[in-house]
Design an enzyme around this catalytic site. Structure first.
Site, short mmCIF file in Angstrom:
data_model
loop_
_atom_site.label_atom_id
_atom_site.label_comp_id
_atom_site.label_asym_id
_atom_site.label_seq_id
_atom_site.Cartn_x
_atom_site.Cartn_y
_atom_site.Cartn_z
N GLY A 217 -6.76 -10.63 13.15
CA GLY A 217 -7.54 -10.27 14.27
C GLY A 217 -8.35 -9.22 14.18
N ARG B 15 2.83 -14.75 6.48
CA ARG B 15 3.66 -15.39 5.45
C ARG B 15 4.26 -14.49 4.56
NH1 ARG B 15 0.80 -19.95 2.55
NH2 ARG B 15 2.71 -20.36 1.93
N ASN C 143 -1.14 -20.61 12.29
CA ASN C 143 -0.58 -21.68 11.35
C ASN C 143 0.74 -22.17 11.92
OD1 ASN C 143 -2.24 -22.29 9.14
ND2 ASN C 143 -1.98 -20.31 8.08
N ASP D 240 -10.09 -22.98 3.22
CA ASP D 240 -9.81 -24.12 2.17
C ASP D 240 -11.14 -24.41 1.54
OD1 ASP D 240 -7.11 -24.13 3.00
OD2 ASP D 240 -7.59 -25.85 4.24
N HIS E 256 -4.34 -28.59 6.45
CA HIS E 256 -4.71 -27.24 6.11
C HIS E 256 -2.96 -26.59 5.63
CE1 HIS E 256 -6.06 -23.18 6.14
NE2 HIS E 256 -5.28 -22.74 7.18
#
Length: 456
Positions: free
Chosen positions: A48, A115, A153, A184, A211
């Site tokens: 962000g 992640r 995600n 991607d 994705h």
């Protein structure tokens, strides 16, 4: 110099060279004729903040609304000092979400958690789904006609969640919901240019599918400029593009994910959406949208952008044998991810979102009647090491349950406490005593928290 470079990058963002040259020929002056408000939800996070910076540099944005649960006033103040066109306002807390969204032409959602090593996009689903549902309900109420750019995600599942939310509110328009898969494309272009020894600024590589992992299918057979790459090269480039996110997570040693490159890609896609809204012709980008190009309800492919969002979903053209195999292979996983989003929404019961960074949806169940009962063991079978381990295994989940969830005695039925009791009952009398003390200590704090929260 840096600002000039970034502005130049944004001007070149369209995947169509025609769109880029058209915009360049018009210049900034005619772009300023349009008033466009962009809202960034999750503006204080790792994606962000740089995304907010890049959108502040975009001359097509006249108002920039930055929203997050906390920290946004500082981000907004910082970004607002940049000498570009847009006016920046920061909003913090759920009570200000409506103000952030009102009048928005584009809403970008990067809210979520990073992640970590070993974590797939699927692992993020339970967290992201609740965030997306909460934010999309607000979008449906305050700016139902805005274009929604979904970054949270796993996109393969969060976009269907968002679609179901909008359907339930009676405001769904398939032309205005996008899963941002631009990263991607950015990766495919970069990796292809490096292998083919060509100028990356001249490279075009469509990426279709989804994705996440194998659902990402770069079409290197359609890449331009053409390069004589071997089959092994194409397979290696495809694999690296699919695993690009994992590559970054591992390189950061668990301390972050692909935040900067994702912010860049998100800014590029938002810029193309703004061009489409402003009537720039022939703006084409790859995006995960509702589609009929395959039997799947959502699919990433080239889409033509216009004043109402998606003007046309384009087919993906002829594929090589390797790409055709990849297409067939990805369908089952992509279908499963889409169905997961739809099913989650159908079963959801309005989970409370405590933070766009790390919402907590507790899993409650009564203490199991099959909870193992401690049986006395000799000192030779319960070592000091095991007892120290028991301290850790009991204290950590209990601290999480009572201090993070702020649910006081209710957490006696929480999964974390169940696990603590399970471990302590196995590891010996010392661990049971520690558990009892820890529960008592945290119970007092939990009751105090409840008193503070609900006292008259």
């Amino acid at each position: 110099m840096t600002a000039a470079i970034l502005r130049y990058a944004l001007r070149r963002s369209g995947s169509s060279s025609t769109a880029s040259s058209h915009f360049a020929s018009r210049g900034f002056a005619s772009a300023l004729a349009h008033e466009r408000k962009v809202a960034v939800l999750g503006a204080s996070g790792g994606i962000g903040q740089p995304l907010s910076l890049l959108m502040k540099l975009n001359p097509l944005v006249s108002r920039l609304a930055l929203y997050d649960i906390a920290g946004t006033p500082g981000v907004a103040a910082d970004v607002s000092h940049i000498n570009t066109r847009s006016e920046v306002t920061g909003y913090a807390g759920e009570d200000q979400l409506g103000q952030a969204l009102e009048g928005s032409d584009i809403v970008i959602i990067p809210a979520g958690v990073p992640r970590k090593p070993g974590m797939t996009r699927d692992d993020l689903f339970a967290i992201s789904a609740g965030i997306v549902k909460s934010l999309c309900e607000a979008i449906a109420k305050y700016c139902p006609n805005a274009l929604v750019n979904m970054i949270s995600n796993p996109v393969n599942s969060t976009v269907p969640v968002a679609a179901e939310v909008f359907k339930s509110k009676g405001v769904y328009d398939e032309r205005k919901l996008f899963g941002v898969t631009t990263l991607d494309v950015v990766r495919a272009k970069t990796f292809y240019a490096g292998k083919a020894k060509v100028n990356v600024a001249d490279v075009s590589v469509p990426v279709i599918g989804g994705h996440a992992g194998v659902t990402i299918l770069p079409l290197f057979s359609q890449a331009t400029p053409r390069a004589n790459l071997s089959d092994d090269d194409i397979k290696a480039l495809t694999k690296r593009t699919q695993d690009g996110g994992t590559e970054v997570v591992e390189a950061k040693a668990g301390k972050g994910s692909a935040t900067l490159s994702m912010a860049y890609a998100g800014a590029l896609f938002a810029d193309s959406c703004l061009k489409g809204l402003n009537g720039v012709p022939d703006v084409v980008e790859c995006s995960f949208v509702q589609s009929t190009v395959t039997e799947l309800p959502f699919f990433a492919s080239k889409v033509k952008l216009g004043k109402n969002g998606v003007e046309e979903v384009l087919g993906f053209g002829p594929l090589s044998d390797y790409e055709q195999q990849g297409l067939e292979a990805l369908k089952s996983e992509l279908k499963s991810s889409i169905e997961k989003g739809v099913t989650w929404h159908a079963k959801s019961k309005n989970p409370t979102i405590l933070s766009v960074y790390e919402p907590v949806k507790p899993i409650f169940r009564p203490l199991s009647p099959h909870l193992p009962i401690y049986k006395p063991q000799t000192s030779s079978t319960v070592s000091i090491t095991n007892r120290i381990s028991a301290m850790i295994l009991t204290a950590v989940p209990l601290s999480y349950a009572f201090l993070t969830l702020k649910l006081g005695p209710i957490c006696l039925a929480n999964e974390s406490v169940y696990q603590a009791l399970h471990y302590s009952s196995k590891l010996g009398p010392v661990s049971l005593q520690i558990t009892a003390l820890a529960m008592t200590y945290h119970l007092v704090h939990g009751l105090h928290d409840l008193y503070v929260l609900y006292r008259p």
